[in-house]
Each structure stands twice: as structure tokens, then as C-alpha cells.
Design a protein around this motif. Structure first.
Motif, mmCIF file in Angstrom:
data_model
loop_
_atom_site.group_PDB
_atom_site.id
_atom_site.type_symbol
_atom_site.label_atom_id
_atom_site.label_comp_id
_atom_site.label_asym_id
_atom_site.label_seq_id
_atom_site.Cartn_x
_atom_site.Cartn_y
_atom_site.Cartn_z
ATOM 1 N N ALA A 17 -34.435 4.294 -91.689
ATOM 2 C CA ALA A 17 -34.829 3.693 -92.963
ATOM 3 C C ALA A 17 -34.746 2.172 -92.926
ATOM 4 O O ALA A 17 -35.137 1.509 -93.879
ATOM 5 C CB ALA A 17 -33.951 4.220 -94.094
ATOM 6 N N ALA A 22 -38.190 2.134 -89.461
ATOM 7 C CA ALA A 22 -39.430 2.427 -90.185
ATOM 8 C C ALA A 22 -40.650 2.034 -89.360
ATOM 9 O O ALA A 22 -41.675 2.716 -89.386
ATOM 10 C CB ALA A 22 -39.430 1.709 -91.531
ATOM 11 N N HIS A 43 -32.670 8.621 -98.329
ATOM 12 C CA HIS A 43 -33.813 7.944 -97.714
ATOM 13 C C HIS A 43 -34.966 8.885 -97.363
ATOM 14 O O HIS A 43 -35.996 8.427 -96.882
ATOM 15 C CB HIS A 43 -33.369 7.208 -96.451
ATOM 16 C CG HIS A 43 -32.444 6.079 -96.726
ATOM 17 N ND1 HIS A 43 -31.527 5.644 -95.806
ATOM 18 C CD2 HIS A 43 -32.265 5.296 -97.812
ATOM 19 C CE1 HIS A 43 -30.835 4.640 -96.316
ATOM 20 N NE2 HIS A 43 -31.266 4.419 -97.541
ATOM 21 N N LEU A 47 -38.776 7.770 -95.974
ATOM 22 C CA LEU A 47 -39.165 7.977 -94.580
ATOM 23 C C LEU A 47 -40.436 8.796 -94.420
ATOM 24 O O LEU A 47 -41.102 8.712 -93.400
ATOM 25 C CB LEU A 47 -38.008 8.606 -93.808
ATOM 26 C CG LEU A 47 -36.852 7.636 -93.603
ATOM 27 C CD1 LEU A 47 -35.612 8.357 -93.124
ATOM 28 C CD2 LEU A 47 -37.259 6.543 -92.628
ATOM 29 N N PRO A 50 -43.883 6.234 -94.301
ATOM 30 C CA PRO A 50 -44.452 5.641 -93.082
ATOM 31 C C PRO A 50 -44.895 6.672 -92.041
ATOM 32 O O PRO A 50 -45.394 6.302 -90.999
ATOM 33 C CB PRO A 50 -43.329 4.761 -92.547
ATOM 34 C CG PRO A 50 -42.091 5.324 -93.084
ATOM 35 C CD PRO A 50 -42.454 5.942 -94.417
ATOM 36 N N GLY A 163 -35.764 -0.823 -95.477
ATOM 37 C CA GLY A 163 -36.688 -1.890 -95.078
ATOM 38 C C GLY A 163 -35.943 -3.144 -94.657
ATOM 39 O O GLY A 163 -34.735 -3.139 -94.508
#
Length: 170
Positions: A17, A22, A43, A47, A50, A163
Motif C-alpha cells: 500500500a 503500489a 488497505h 490495493l 492499481p 501512497g
């Protein structure tokens, strides 16, 4: 990371995450891999955006739910890395970013293990920039702060959103 049955990216706080994780999920998908991302339960929705096909909660014994993967990208180290050997198929590969892997342990599990180190590579950076420009690789920004708050951002560490944190200079 190559295409395969189910590469996994690990997460203890940042991990899958975090910014690197990511991006690893996205790059693995671009290469045709089916991705199992591991991390904190909170998370999971993040996840999947992406490109993770599956999610494994690291609070659970993930060897039961993520067995037989081709590649584990370990971004966390420690206990996560120790448990990663058990999810790899025979002949699989552990790539460790946080701490050097135990090669003897890898041998016991019939897998290979290597430490990943970053080295300057202008051509690779140009390829990554082209993926970003094309919209196929999306930078994931958790927050943007002025440089004067950099210390606070660093100390917040694992408490922030998934992020990367971007520091701006004015």
C-alpha cells in the motif's frame, strides 16, 4: 517482476500500500502477472485499484491463502519476509527490498532469494516516465505537504494513507 501465476507484494505498514508497493502492483499487472497483494486489512480496497487480483491480510497466516506464488516482492522484511518463504512454489523467487533474505532458508524451501538494490538507470527511468505519460502507471499520492512539515511527514510514517507523501518547495 515477470508474468507468472501469482506474484505477491508484501505490506506491513507501507508495503504493497506504500508508494513502491503500489507501483510494483501496477508494473506487475502491466507485465501480465496476476497479483496477490498482502497488507493491512484496511488497505484491501486501495490495493485493488492499481490492479491487485487478490488481497491477503497479513494479520492472518497468509501461507494458507496465498500458497504457490511465483514471486514475492518483500518490501517490509522481518516477520513478513520470514513468512514469505512458505507461500512460494518450489523454484519460486523472493526479492527483498527491506532486508537481505536468508539464503539458507530459501534453500530449505527450494526457492531463490535475492536482495534488490536500486542503481541509476536512465533508460529504465525513461521507460517508467513514458508509462506515466501514457497513463498506464499512475503515481499514487497520499498527501502533499510543504517541505517545512517534512519532519512531521516522516514521523507520521505508517499512520498515513496509502501512497507517497510529496513535499513541495516554495
Amino acid at each position: 517482476m515477470g508474468a507468472g501465476r501469482a506474484p505477491a507484494a508484501a505490506d506491513g505498514g507501507g508495503g504493497a500500500a506504500g508508494g513502491a508497493g503500489a507501483h510494483a502492483v501496477q508494473l506487475a499487472r502491466l507485465l501480465g502477472a496476476r497479483v496477490t497483494a498482502a497488507g493491512a486489512a484496511r488497505h484491501a480496497p486501495f490495493l485493488r485499484r492499481p490492479g491487485a487480483d487478490r488481497f491477503v491480510d497479513l494479520a492472518e497466516p497468509f501461507a494458507r491463502t496465498a500458497a504457490g506464488v511465483d514471486v514475492v516482492l518483500d518490501i517490509v522484511g522481518g516477520d513478513v519476509q520470514d513468512r514469505a518463504y512458505g507461500v512460494l512454489r518450489p523454484g519460486g523467487r523472493l526479492v527483498a527490498l527491506a532486508s537481505p533474505p536468508d539464503r539458507a532458508r530459501a534453500h530449505e524451501h527450494g526457492v531463490s532469494a535475492e536482495a534488490f538494490t536500486v542503481r541509476p538507470d536512465a533508460a529504465a527511468l525513461e521507460q517508467i516516465a513514458a508509462l506515466v505519460d501514457d497513463g498506464r502507471l499512475r503515481p499514487i499520492v497520499a498527501e502533499t505537504l510543504p517541505l517545512t512539515l517534512g519532519r512531521r511527514a516522516y514521523q507520521a510514517g505508517r499512520r498515513r494513507r496509502p501512497g507517497k507523501t510529496v513535499l513541495t518547495v516554495r
